[in-house]
Design an enzyme around this catalytic site. Structure first.
Site, PDB file in Angstrom:
ATOM      1  N   ILE A 138       0.249   1.151   5.794  1.00  0.00           N
ATOM      2  CA  ILE A 138      -0.826   1.956   5.228  1.00  0.00           C
ATOM      3  C   ILE A 138      -1.861   0.990   4.654  1.00  0.00           C
ATOM      4  O   ILE A 138      -1.561  -0.175   4.389  1.00  0.00           O
ATOM      5  CB  ILE A 138      -0.336   2.956   4.153  1.00  0.00           C
ATOM      6  CG1 ILE A 138       0.451   2.244   3.049  1.00  0.00           C
ATOM      7  CG2 ILE A 138       0.488   4.059   4.778  1.00  0.00           C
ATOM      8  CD1 ILE A 138       0.925   3.189   1.940  1.00  0.00           C
ATOM      9  N   ASP A 139      -3.085   1.481   4.473  1.00  0.00           N
ATOM     10  CA  ASP A 139      -4.176   0.625   4.026  1.00  0.00           C
ATOM     11  C   ASP A 139      -3.924   0.072   2.621  1.00  0.00           C
ATOM     12  O   ASP A 139      -3.192   0.666   1.829  1.00  0.00           O
ATOM     13  CB  ASP A 139      -5.494   1.403   4.023  1.00  0.00           C
ATOM     14  CG  ASP A 139      -5.930   1.835   5.408  1.00  0.00           C
ATOM     15  OD1 ASP A 139      -5.522   1.180   6.377  1.00  0.00           O
ATOM     16  OD2 ASP A 139      -6.666   2.836   5.507  1.00  0.00           O
ATOM     17  N   LYS A 140      -4.598  -1.018   2.317  1.00  0.00           N
ATOM     18  CA  LYS A 140      -4.480  -1.680   1.012  1.00  0.00           C
ATOM     19  C   LYS A 140      -4.692  -0.704  -0.142  1.00  0.00           C
ATOM     20  O   LYS A 140      -3.913  -0.679  -1.101  1.00  0.00           O
ATOM     21  CB  LYS A 140      -5.485  -2.821   0.938  1.00  0.00           C
ATOM     22  CG  LYS A 140      -5.664  -3.468  -0.425  1.00  0.00           C
ATOM     23  CD  LYS A 140      -6.681  -4.601  -0.338  1.00  0.00           C
ATOM     24  CE  LYS A 140      -7.002  -5.184  -1.710  1.00  0.00           C
ATOM     25  NZ  LYS A 140      -7.918  -4.294  -2.467  1.00  0.00           N
ATOM     26  N   THR A 142      -4.608   2.589  -0.072  1.00  0.00           N
ATOM     27  CA  THR A 142      -3.835   3.820   0.046  1.00  0.00           C
ATOM     28  C   THR A 142      -2.468   3.562  -0.580  1.00  0.00           C
ATOM     29  O   THR A 142      -1.828   2.557  -0.286  1.00  0.00           O
ATOM     30  CB  THR A 142      -3.666   4.234   1.516  1.00  0.00           C
ATOM     31  OG1 THR A 142      -4.952   4.473   2.098  1.00  0.00           O
ATOM     32  CG2 THR A 142      -2.821   5.495   1.641  1.00  0.00           C
ATOM     33  N   ARG A 238      -9.066   8.904   7.055  1.00  0.00           N
ATOM     34  CA  ARG A 238     -10.391   8.587   6.512  1.00  0.00           C
ATOM     35  C   ARG A 238     -11.494   8.903   7.525  1.00  0.00           C
ATOM     36  O   ARG A 238     -12.532   9.485   7.190  1.00  0.00           O
ATOM     37  CB  ARG A 238     -10.431   7.124   6.099  1.00  0.00           C
ATOM     38  CG  ARG A 238      -9.405   6.786   5.023  1.00  0.00           C
ATOM     39  CD  ARG A 238      -9.174   5.296   4.886  1.00  0.00           C
ATOM     40  NE  ARG A 238     -10.371   4.601   4.393  1.00  0.00           N
ATOM     41  CZ  ARG A 238     -10.447   3.284   4.277  1.00  0.00           C
ATOM     42  NH1 ARG A 238      -9.426   2.517   4.634  1.00  0.00           N
ATOM     43  NH2 ARG A 238     -11.554   2.729   3.815  1.00  0.00           N
TER      44      ARG A 238
END
Length: 304
Positions: A138-140, A142, A238
C-alpha cells in the site's frame, strides 16, 4: 530475473517507440528503467534486440523480462510494529501512515521491511532480497493492513489467492463532494499518465481496474466511503475517485489543492480477508482507521 512477458503489437501500439510502449505496459517502472532494460538486452522484438527508438510495427512480437533491482544493504531496525495476527507462516501488520513498505532509492531506511527484519528470523524470498515477505503493498501515506509471508510456500499460495481475486481488501476513505448514490462500481483501466510519468491515470491501453464502493456517511461537502478492490493497480482508489470527480481528501498527487490537512490521502486499508495458506482456515483481520482519519471525520461533522 522476473517472469518473461510478451505482447503482439496491435493498432494501439503501432508506430510507437518501444520504450514508450513498455512504459505504458509496466506502469510501476520509470521511463529510465524501461530504457535501461532495452539498452541492456532484456527486450526483444521478433526475437532480436532493438534500440529505444525502434518504432513498433503491426504484429511485432515484443518480449521483455524485468531484471531484479540491485540488492540494497538491508538493515534490521527496531521499529515498533502493530501486529494483528502472527503464526509461524505469516503475519498481518497494520502499517502506519507515512511508512514506506520496502526500501527503494531515497527510502533505504525506516521501512516496514526494515522493521520486519528485526522482528522476524525468516521471511520469504520470492520477491527478491529488497522485498522479503512482501506479498502486496500500500502507498506510503495510506495506513492499514498488509499480509507478510514468512516462507516461500506461504508466499506462493497467498500470491495465488491475490491473482485469483480471492483475497478481499476493504478500505475506508474520505472524498470531496457528496456522492448521490449509495453503491457504485468504478470500472476504468489504469496506466501511466502519458503527460506526467510520476502519475497514474485512466488510459484506454491501461490494465483493467475495478473498485466497488458503498457510502458510509454523507456530509455537506464530503463523503465517507467504504471500498473493496477487485483489482490492485497502483494508486487505484485514488485515481478512480478522481475519475468520478470525488478525489480523496488530502491527496497531494490526485486531489484538490484546497483540502483538509490529513497528512496525505485519507485512505485506510481496514479489513483483509483470505484463506490461511497452510491450514486453509478462513481469516478476517480488521484494524480501525488511525486517529488522524477519525479526527478528520469529527472536524467535517462540526463543519456540517
Amino acid at each position: 530475473m522476473t517472469e518473461k512477458q510478451q505482447i503482439k503489437v496491435d493498432h494501439t501500439y503501432q508506430g510507437k517507440r518501444i520504450d514508450h510502449v513498455l512504459a505504458q505496459l509496466n506502469p510501476e517502472a520509470s521511463r529510465s528503467q524501461v530504457q535501461s532494460w532495452v539498452k541492456d538486452g532484456h527486450v526483444a522484438v521478433n526475437g532480436k534486440p532493438v534500440k529505444n527508438n525502434y518504432k513498433c510495427q503491426l504484429d511485432d512480437l515484443v518480449e521483455w523480462q524485468e531484471p531484479e533491482p540491485e540488492d540494497m544493504s538491508l538493515e534490521p531496525e527496531n521499529i515498533p510494529l502493530d501486529i494483528r495476527f502472527e503464526d509461524e507462516h505469516l503475519l498481518v501488520v497494520n502499517k502506519p501512515k507515512g511508512m514506506v513498505v520496502h526500501p527503494a532509492f531515497g527510502h533505504e531506511k525506516g521501512t516496514l521491511v526494515n522493521a520486519l527484519l528485526y522482528h522476524c528470523d525468516d521471511l520469504s524470498g520470492i520477491n527478491g532480497v529488497n522485498r522479503p515477505g512482501i506479498v502486496h503493498r500500500i502507498d506510503k501515506d495510506t495506513s492499514g493492513l498488509l499480509v507478510v509471508a514468512k516462507h516461500d510456500k506461504a508466499h506462493e499460495r497467498l500470491s495465488e489467492q491475490l491473482m485469483n481475486k480471492e483475497i478481499k481488501r476493504q478500505y475506508e476513505a474520505i472524498v470531496h463532494g457528496v456522492i448521490s448514490h449509495e453503491l457504485g462500481t468504478i470500472d476504468a483501466p489504469i496506466g501511466r499518465d502519458p503527460n506526467d510519468r510520476q502519475k497514474m491515470a485512466i488510459v484506454d491501453e491501461g490494465k483493467p481496474a475495478i473498485t466497488h464502493f458503498s457510502v458510509v456517511e454523507k456530509f455537506n461537502d464530503y463523503t465517507h466511503v467504504s471500498c473493496e478492490l477487485e483489482t490492485g493497480r497502483t494508486h487505484q482508489i485514488r485515481i478512480h475517485f478522481k475519475y468520478i470527480n470525488h478525489p480523496l481528501v488530502g491527496d497531494p498527487k490526485y486531489g484538490y489543492r484546497k483540502t483538509l490537512d490529513t497528512d496525505g490521502q485519507a485512505l485506510h486499508a481496514k479489513t483483509l480477508s483470505f484463506t490461511h495458506p497452510i491450514n486453509d482456515e478462513d481469516m478476517m483481520i480488521t484494524a480501525e482507521p488511525p486517529k488522524i482519519f477519525l479526527d478528520s471525520i469529527e472536524k467535517i461533522k462540526r463543519m456540517t
